[in-house]
Design a protein around this motif. Sequence first.
Motif, PDB file in Angstrom:
ATOM      1  N   GLU A  18      21.245  -5.137  10.148  1.00  9.69           N
ATOM      2  CA  GLU A  18      21.167  -5.865  11.421  1.00  9.69           C
ATOM      3  C   GLU A  18      22.117  -7.062  11.378  1.00  9.69           C
ATOM      4  O   GLU A  18      21.914  -7.996  10.617  1.00  9.69           O
ATOM      5  CB  GLU A  18      19.718  -6.331  11.621  1.00  9.69           C
ATOM      6  CG  GLU A  18      19.522  -7.087  12.913  1.00  9.69           C
ATOM      7  CD  GLU A  18      18.059  -7.451  13.144  1.00  9.69           C
ATOM      8  OE1 GLU A  18      17.164  -6.705  12.679  1.00  9.69           O
ATOM      9  OE2 GLU A  18      17.811  -8.493  13.763  1.00  9.69           O
ATOM     10  N   GLU A  26      20.828  -6.499  17.727  1.00  7.04           N
ATOM     11  CA  GLU A  26      19.899  -7.358  18.480  1.00  7.04           C
ATOM     12  C   GLU A  26      20.655  -8.107  19.569  1.00  7.04           C
ATOM     13  O   GLU A  26      21.705  -8.697  19.315  1.00  7.04           O
ATOM     14  CB  GLU A  26      19.220  -8.336  17.505  1.00  7.04           C
ATOM     15  CG  GLU A  26      18.301  -9.304  18.213  1.00  7.04           C
ATOM     16  CD  GLU A  26      17.395 -10.082  17.275  1.00  7.04           C
ATOM     17  OE1 GLU A  26      16.970  -9.527  16.254  1.00  7.04           O
ATOM     18  OE2 GLU A  26      17.129 -11.250  17.587  1.00  7.04           O
ATOM     19  N   HIS A  52      21.405 -11.779  18.779  1.00  6.58           N
ATOM     20  CA  HIS A  52      22.418 -11.946  17.728  1.00  6.58           C
ATOM     21  C   HIS A  52      23.815 -11.665  18.285  1.00  6.58           C
ATOM     22  O   HIS A  52      24.784 -12.314  17.899  1.00  6.58           O
ATOM     23  CB  HIS A  52      22.136 -11.006  16.552  1.00  6.58           C
ATOM     24  CG  HIS A  52      20.824 -11.274  15.874  1.00  6.58           C
ATOM     25  ND1 HIS A  52      20.381 -10.542  14.805  1.00  6.58           N
ATOM     26  CD2 HIS A  52      19.862 -12.203  16.105  1.00  6.58           C
ATOM     27  CE1 HIS A  52      19.199 -10.993  14.411  1.00  6.58           C
ATOM     28  NE2 HIS A  52      18.859 -11.996  15.195  1.00  6.58           N
ATOM     29  N   ASP A 102      17.186  -4.164  18.394  1.00 12.54           N
ATOM     30  CA  ASP A 102      16.133  -5.173  18.518  1.00 12.54           C
ATOM     31  C   ASP A 102      16.269  -5.715  19.922  1.00 12.54           C
ATOM     32  O   ASP A 102      17.232  -6.426  20.244  1.00 12.54           O
ATOM     33  CB  ASP A 102      16.304  -6.280  17.471  1.00 12.54           C
ATOM     34  CG  ASP A 102      15.577  -5.942  16.182  1.00 12.54           C
ATOM     35  OD1 ASP A 102      15.114  -4.804  16.059  1.00 12.54           O
ATOM     36  OD2 ASP A 102      15.453  -6.835  15.311  1.00 12.54           O
ATOM     37  N   ASP A 131      11.854  -7.378  18.993  1.00 11.72           N
ATOM     38  CA  ASP A 131      11.984  -8.560  18.134  1.00 11.72           C
ATOM     39  C   ASP A 131      11.983  -9.776  19.062  1.00 11.72           C
ATOM     40  O   ASP A 131      12.988 -10.447  19.257  1.00 11.72           O
ATOM     41  CB  ASP A 131      13.285  -8.467  17.322  1.00 11.72           C
ATOM     42  CG  ASP A 131      13.336  -9.518  16.231  1.00 11.72           C
ATOM     43  OD1 ASP A 131      12.437 -10.370  16.209  1.00 11.72           O
ATOM     44  OD2 ASP A 131      14.268  -9.482  15.415  1.00 11.72           O
TER      45      ASP A 131
HETATM   46 CO    CO Z   1      15.993  -8.790  14.727  1.00  5.57          CO
END
Ligand code: CO
Length: 436
Positions: free
Chosen positions: A231, A267, A270, A295, A338
């Motif tokens: 990730e 994600e 991110h 995510d 998440d």
């Molecule tokens: Co995450």
Amino acid sequence: MNAPYFTQKQPIKYKKGKSKGLTYRYYDPDRMVLGKRMEDQLRFAVCYWHSFCWTGTDPFGGDTFMRPWQAADTMENARMKADAAFEMFELLGVPFFSFHDRDIAPEGATLAESNKNVRAIGEVFARKMEKAKVRLLWGTANLFSNRRFMAGAATNPDPEVFAYAAAQVKNVLELTHELGGENYVLWGGREGYETLLNTDIKRELDQLGRFLTMVVEHKNKIGFKGTILIEPKPKEPTKHQYDYDVASIFGMLKAFNLEDQVKINIEQNHAILAGHTFEHELALAAGLGILGSIDINRGDYLLGWDTDQFAMNIPEMALACYTIFKAGGLGTGGFNFDAKVRRQSIEPDDLLIAHAASMDACARGLLIAEKMIDDGALADFVAERYSGWDTREGKAILAGKRSLDDLSASVLKKGVEPQPKSGKQEYLERLLNDYL
Ligand code: CO
Ligand code: XUL
């Protein structure tokens, strides 16, 4: 625990349109979308850490949630937490969940004790999963909270910390395998640096390569058929992280000869911390053949940190779903929440509302993506834009059958300028708005 933990008593059901109680207005698990049931396309997972471990702190304030099991980090409370978690999984009717080892059971005085605690809750999970029909999307090891990992895990200057991290991953990877997990995730929480003055980047990258290779070797040794996922995140907690974004991870995987063994868990928050859009990261990973899972959450565009809000923005979900599903979907991956409720959303039912609302936003995104894919106007435009590469000459260039000499000679011989064509951005943006 004061069972049941939520005031909602019955599993949340799909009911078209607005209604009084908590319903899914768009998430209709059995509806066929792009050739599969909606539930099987989206593969939602609830994450353990934000929903059941996070206490509502921020840098200036303490706990706000006061969940009954959060009073102390004991095995008894870990069991209570599992009860609440599975109660929520069943109320939501989600097909999957995900966890870190340290979310589910307290860390002991030694690794042996910690492993024992994790395994004991793993047994609780195995029983509950059977009854609740909830599967494990992925497991992961927390290699960032304990102070031993303050200078990283795989990239630590001390091989003893590297060994400890490896031992922890072995335990969680094996538990993930035993619970029938469909993926195993590595997020390099502190695999980066604070200052180059004390850091040897070359060594740290070599260590990271060895660590990832060991994970893949162990996966094969134990016969785990799931996908190993990395990730990306550019920063936070460290100032710079090696797994910065999809492009940096692809470079690393190539360098370690792991590009066919490992995929990426992307994600949203991110992606935007890395200065990209979510769909940029998704499109790049899909193009490189390493899109594994997502995510699903949302960052705040005004804040430079990982706010992990529930994804609610329908146009953004539509673009993300379009990118994912025109590339064929996520395979063993899924939409992992998440995401955490805001610290003022203190009622347990807020967790249900947040998940249900975001599931609806994702479902709407998927339904819009279905229209975009079925209609094909966007894809046709792109195909036409690149159609020169499908000609004999275009193919010959890409196949390595033309050199700089050849191309120079042919341009000089033709003696005509290439004709610029409109990129038609506003036309395409209007087209996109028509689908929304
Ligand atoms: Co995450
Ligand atoms: C941290 C983050 C993690 C990973 C799993 O920003 O996203 O929760 O998803 O370790």
